[in-house]
Structure formats: structure tokens, C-alpha cells
Design a protein around this motif. Sequence first.
Motif, short mmCIF file in Angstrom:
data_model
loop_
_atom_site.label_atom_id
_atom_site.label_comp_id
_atom_site.label_asym_id
_atom_site.label_seq_id
_atom_site.Cartn_x
_atom_site.Cartn_y
_atom_site.Cartn_z
N ALA A 1 -1.23 6.73 -5.75
CA ALA A 1 -0.22 7.62 -5.18
C ALA A 1 1.03 6.83 -4.77
O ALA A 1 2.16 7.25 -5.05
N MET A 2 0.83 5.69 -4.13
CA MET A 2 1.97 4.90 -3.68
C MET A 2 2.74 4.31 -4.86
O MET A 2 3.97 4.23 -4.83
N GLU B 1 6.65 5.06 -5.61
CA GLU B 1 7.64 4.00 -5.89
C GLU B 1 8.40 4.31 -7.18
O GLU B 1 9.62 4.16 -7.24
N ALA B 2 7.68 4.72 -8.21
CA ALA B 2 8.31 5.02 -9.49
C ALA B 2 9.28 6.19 -9.37
O ALA B 2 10.40 6.14 -9.90
N LYS B 3 8.88 7.24 -8.63
CA LYS B 3 9.76 8.39 -8.43
C LYS B 3 11.03 8.00 -7.69
O LYS B 3 12.09 8.53 -7.94
N CYS B 4 10.88 7.09 -6.73
CA CYS B 4 12.02 6.67 -5.90
C CYS B 4 12.77 5.49 -6.50
O CYS B 4 13.78 5.05 -5.94
N SER C 1 7.61 -1.86 -2.33
CA SER C 1 8.10 -1.17 -1.13
C SER C 1 6.99 -0.70 -0.20
O SER C 1 7.25 0.01 0.76
N TYR C 2 5.75 -1.09 -0.48
CA TYR C 2 4.67 -0.75 0.43
C TYR C 2 3.66 -1.89 0.48
O TYR C 2 3.54 -2.68 -0.45
N LYS C 3 2.94 -1.95 1.60
CA LYS C 3 1.86 -2.92 1.77
C LYS C 3 0.67 -2.20 2.36
O LYS C 3 0.83 -1.38 3.27
N ILE C 4 -0.49 -2.53 1.85
CA ILE C 4 -1.73 -1.98 2.39
C ILE C 4 -2.44 -3.12 3.12
O ILE C 4 -2.70 -4.16 2.53
N GLY C 5 -2.72 -2.90 4.39
CA GLY C 5 -3.35 -3.92 5.21
C GLY C 5 -4.85 -4.04 4.97
O GLY C 5 -5.47 -3.18 4.32
N ALA C 6 -5.42 -5.09 5.52
CA ALA C 6 -6.86 -5.33 5.40
C ALA C 6 -7.63 -4.26 6.16
O ALA C 6 -7.25 -3.87 7.26
N PRO C 7 -8.73 -3.79 5.59
CA PRO C 7 -9.51 -2.75 6.26
C PRO C 7 -10.38 -3.35 7.38
O PRO C 7 -10.76 -4.51 7.33
N TYR D 1 1.31 14.00 0.28
CA TYR D 1 1.46 13.35 -1.01
C TYR D 1 0.13 12.68 -1.42
O TYR D 1 -0.30 12.81 -2.56
N LEU D 2 -0.51 12.00 -0.48
CA LEU D 2 -1.81 11.38 -0.77
C LEU D 2 -2.84 12.44 -1.11
O LEU D 2 -3.66 12.25 -2.01
#
Length: 103
Positions: free
Chosen positions: A22-23, A27-30, A35-41, A87-88
Motif C-alpha cells: 500500500a505504501m 508513493e507511486a501515486k504521489c 518517503s516512508y519508513k517502517i519501524g521494528a516490530p 488507504y491501508l
Amino acid sequence: MMSLFQLSTRSYDSEIPLVRKAMAELEAKCNVKDSYKIGAPFNRAGWTFFDLEISMDLAHMIETSGMLEGALGFRIGEQLKNFIGHYLESFGSQVRIKQIEYD
């Protein structure tokens, strides 16, 4: 400054590919990259939590492109949180989302 959101799920292994897809599409649409980061779970009480940071460029593109139209909320941050949550969901994700305020 980046916008920071905390996502939570009970099934991290099946949710994380949906969030990443989704992210990447957002990014592609925008028309922005990296432009995003996913943190450690981390786990707590049967839930897995992880952070999602989006850049100011991505947030600005979402805001100025009209994507926030119809997103509920009084402030931009709240509208952005609701937009990203929906969106997600449109990609099949069932994560819960919460905006984290910087101190």
C-alpha cells in the motif's frame, strides 16, 4: 518533520506485506521516493506494534492532491491518519492506526 503513526495488529506476518504494498503504491501515486519508513516490530499483550513514518514530501503531496477530501478530522494530522488507515484497508489490511505526537 515527519508524521509518525503507530500501527498495531495481531497478525504481523500477514499484515506487513499489505502495508508495504500500500505504501509503495501511495508513493507511486504521489510521485515521491523513499518517503516512508517502517519501524521494528515489538510485541505486547498478544499485539504487535510498529511505527510508520511518512516524510513531509509525501504528506504534502497527499494534502495538496485532494486525497484528503472526505477524510474525517478537524486537523490535518487527524485527517492524514484517517486517510492512511482507510488507504491501508483498501489493500486488505486490518491494522489499527494511531498518530503519535512528537514532544
